[in-house]
Scaffold this active site. Structure first.
Site, PDB file in Angstrom:
ATOM      1  N   GLY A 117       0.881  -1.202  -0.018  1.00 13.70           N
ATOM      2  CA  GLY A 117       0.144  -0.043  -0.155  1.00 13.70           C
ATOM      3  C   GLY A 117       0.790   1.232  -0.207  1.00 13.70           C
ATOM      4  N   ASP A 131      -5.400   3.789  11.526  1.00 11.12           N
ATOM      5  CA  ASP A 131      -4.998   5.271  11.337  1.00 11.12           C
ATOM      6  C   ASP A 131      -5.419   6.027  12.243  1.00 11.12           C
ATOM      7  OD1 ASP A 131      -3.840   6.619   9.109  1.00 11.12           O
ATOM      8  OD2 ASP A 131      -4.958   5.362   7.699  1.00 11.12           O
ATOM      9  N   PHE A 171       2.689   9.229   3.429  1.00 10.20           N
ATOM     10  CA  PHE A 171       3.993   9.645   3.658  1.00 10.20           C
ATOM     11  C   PHE A 171       4.797   8.600   3.640  1.00 10.20           C
ATOM     12  CE2 PHE A 171       1.264  12.418   6.066  1.00 10.20           C
ATOM     13  CZ  PHE A 171       1.836  13.708   5.522  1.00 10.20           C
ATOM     14  N   GLY A 172       4.650   7.238   3.100  1.00  7.47           N
ATOM     15  CA  GLY A 172       5.473   6.230   2.899  1.00  7.47           C
ATOM     16  C   GLY A 172       4.892   4.996   2.590  1.00  7.47           C
ATOM     17  N   ARG A 185     -12.232   4.159   4.645  1.00  9.34           N
ATOM     18  CA  ARG A 185     -10.813   4.083   4.052  1.00  9.34           C
ATOM     19  C   ARG A 185      -9.830   3.793   5.222  1.00  9.34           C
ATOM     20  NH1 ARG A 185     -12.136   9.030   3.880  1.00  9.34           N
ATOM     21  NH2 ARG A 185     -11.178  10.487   5.205  1.00  9.34           N
ATOM     22  N   ASN A 186     -10.355   4.054   6.528  1.00 12.50           N
ATOM     23  CA  ASN A 186      -9.295   3.876   7.605  1.00 12.50           C
ATOM     24  C   ASN A 186      -9.600   2.472   8.275  1.00 12.50           C
ATOM     25  OD1 ASN A 186      -7.631   5.791   6.973  1.00 12.50           O
ATOM     26  ND2 ASN A 186      -8.924   7.424   8.146  1.00 12.50           N
ATOM     27  N   GLY A 224       0.999   4.714   1.562  1.00 10.62           N
ATOM     28  CA  GLY A 224       0.610   5.780   2.649  1.00 10.62           C
ATOM     29  C   GLY A 224       0.670   7.021   1.827  1.00 10.62           C
ATOM     30  N   ASP A 261     -10.539  10.873  12.361  1.00  8.52           N
ATOM     31  CA  ASP A 261     -10.331  10.507  10.862  1.00  8.52           C
ATOM     32  C   ASP A 261     -11.224   9.089  10.582  1.00  8.52           C
ATOM     33  OD1 ASP A 261      -9.727  10.812   8.425  1.00  8.52           O
ATOM     34  OD2 ASP A 261      -7.721  10.394   8.546  1.00  8.52           O
TER      35      ASP A 261
END
Ligand code: ADP
Length: 467
Positions: A218, A348, A222-223, A334-335, A220, A330
């Site tokens: 996946g 998340d 940021f990484g 999706r989380n 993310g 959040d």
């Protein structure tokens, strides 16, 4: 050869001075500090780094009955393992505790007093904005080395170049390489705690050598998220290479150490590398993210019972957060991730905070965030309830994007005027009623997660009877 972590003696070999200790409760998680081979049938052998859960408190405080991640049970010596605790959120956890920001040369010299060769800190340069200064105590004097930011890299001598401050400090800690001394001891900024130390202290630090990374599963924000293997257990690993981003994820990881619930994605531990890379290791969720799961399988595969089951899974996690005063901020399909045995778990925790704290409304997901949170940053469990209503709608529409056909900038004004999405095709009225209650403009009137959970349980039993 150095001693090979043989571990201390166990009480079968010698009796440690009657150590009065409070026994660890059932369910306590521990991490093995030494390898234990076991001496009898009943023992549970383990290796340094293994995660064990206490299942029975025995009469002898030196021995516990425990279970390993593979489910095997047996007796373990208490002094071979370290109990895991939640990471303390009191001080600011930092990857760069030696970084003091904008302080003057004089302040730096005062901080490095009394002198101690190798004591160091890094500050922002006052004379050259954008550059940094490395200040090192050396034989009674403080040396100031200018760190130049050139072509996207940092350098002191224009010979050695580094991606970031952590890599620079790592390099000069190993070797003086032209400086008056190598960097030996960080002068830690007041109120700051070195993240590495705190994760080790609380038992959440894992060994990089024990982790095998396989492939990327996946992306993310940021990484990469990778699938890997930690001592025989399949794991998901969030890999963060950039030191500034890693700093932000430290907060997420430290929240995760404080939470434990079957419907929250479980943290296994973290690895903080000297060069600023951060690895967050969690349980592997084989069926991926809930929105994709719903979209790819659709209503021909997923029946009403399955939807209700997911709704309850998420609600139970949220009721747990509610009871512990954590606000997720959040929550969205999706989380939520789905395990191999089809259990939905909330993940998340990047924005999750203890209820009291405030937050800048940087990039909030407009369609999931309650009006009072968007307008006045009033985040609460009740704003999570609003998001949960949206998540229910996503579930029963099999992963559709909320507010279809309404342009994004019209969503907020219309919602504030009382607009609510309609009932998704085939969604039972009792479930749709729950959504609309979650979308009450007055947060005080929205149901609690505790209440929602009871209502969903009733619905699930009712549906069960009718079939
Ligand atoms: P970010 O918060 O940085 O955007 P996410 O946590 O959403 O990253 O992860 C991105 C993607 O990686 C997810 O949508 C999912 O497909 C996959 N993923 C993340 N965590 C796991 C996990 N524990 N098990 C399996 N897949 C995961």
């Amino acid at each position: 050869a150095p001693h090979h972590d043989r571990g201390p003696g166990t009480s079968r070999e010698y009796s440690p001075n009657a150590n009065i200790q409070v026994p660890w409760p059932q369910g306590t998680e521990c991490i093995a500090r030494y390898t234990f081979k076991g001496t009898s049938e009943q023992d549970l052998p383990f290796n340094k780094g293994d995660v064990l859960t206490i299942i029975v408190v025995t009469k002898d405080p030196n021995w516990y009955k425990a279970k390993n991640t593979a489910g095997r049970e047996g007796t373990i010596p208490a002094n071979y393992v370290q109990k895991r605790e939640g990471v303390k959120s009191g001080g600011k956890l930092s990857l760069m505790p030696w970084f003091h920001g904008k302080i003057t040369r004089d302040q730096a010299e005062r901080l490095l007093n009394p002198p101690e060769t190798g004591l160091f800190l890094v500050r922002e340069s006052t004379n050259f904005p954008g550059d940094y200064t490395l200040c090192v105590s050396c034989e009674g004097k403080v040396e100031h080395y200018r760190i130049i930011y050139a072509k996207g890299k940092l350098t002191i001598d224009e010979e050695g170049y580094f991606e970031n401050l952590m890599q620079l400090v790592e390099h000069y800690s190993k070797d003086a390489d032209g400086l008056c001394t190598r960097l030996i001891k960080p002068k830690v900024e007041e109120g700051t705690v070195a993240a590495q130390d705190e994760f080790s202290r609380s038992g959440w630090s894992l060994n990089r050598k024990d982790l095998k990374l396989d492939q990327v599963i996946g992306k993310g924000e940021f990484g990469d998220v990778m699938v890997g293997d930690y001592r025989g257990t399949k794991v998901a690993v969030k890999c963060i290479k950039n030191d500034a981003t890693a700093q932000a994820f430290i907060a997420e990881a430290s929240v995760m150490t404080q939470l434990r619930h079957d419907n929250l994605v479980q943290l296994l531990g973290v690895i903080v590398e000297e060069n600023g890379s951060l690895y967050i290791v969690t349980e592997f969720m084989a069926k991926g993210c809930l929105v994709d799961y719903l979209r790819s399988r659709g209503r021909t595969v997923i029946d009403g019972d399955a939807l209700l089951h997911f709704a309850l899974n998420v609600c139970e996690a949220m009721a747990y957060l509610e009871a512990n005063n954590f606000v997720h901020r959040d929550l969205a399909a999706r989380n939520v991730l789905v395990s191999d045995d089809s259990i939905a778990k909330v993940s998340d925790f990047g924005l999750t905070k203890e209820a009291s704290s405030t937050q800048d409304a940087a990039k909030l997901p407009v369609k999931w965030t309650s009006p009072e949170a968007l307008r006045e940053k009033r985040f609460s469990t009740k704003s999570d309830v609003w998001s949960y209503g949206i998540l229910l709608w996503e579930l029963y529409s099999f992963g559709r994007v909320p507010y279809p056909k309404i342009p994004l900038k019209e969503v907020v004004p219309r919602v504030e005027n009382g607009y609510k999405m309609g009932c998704p095709d085939g969604c039972p009225d009792v479930v749709y009623n729950l959504m609309t209650e979650c979308w009450n403009l007055d947060p005080g009137v929205r149901p609690s997660f505790h209440k929602l959970k009871e209502r969903l349980q009733d619905i699930s039993q009712g549906i069960g009877k009718r079939h």
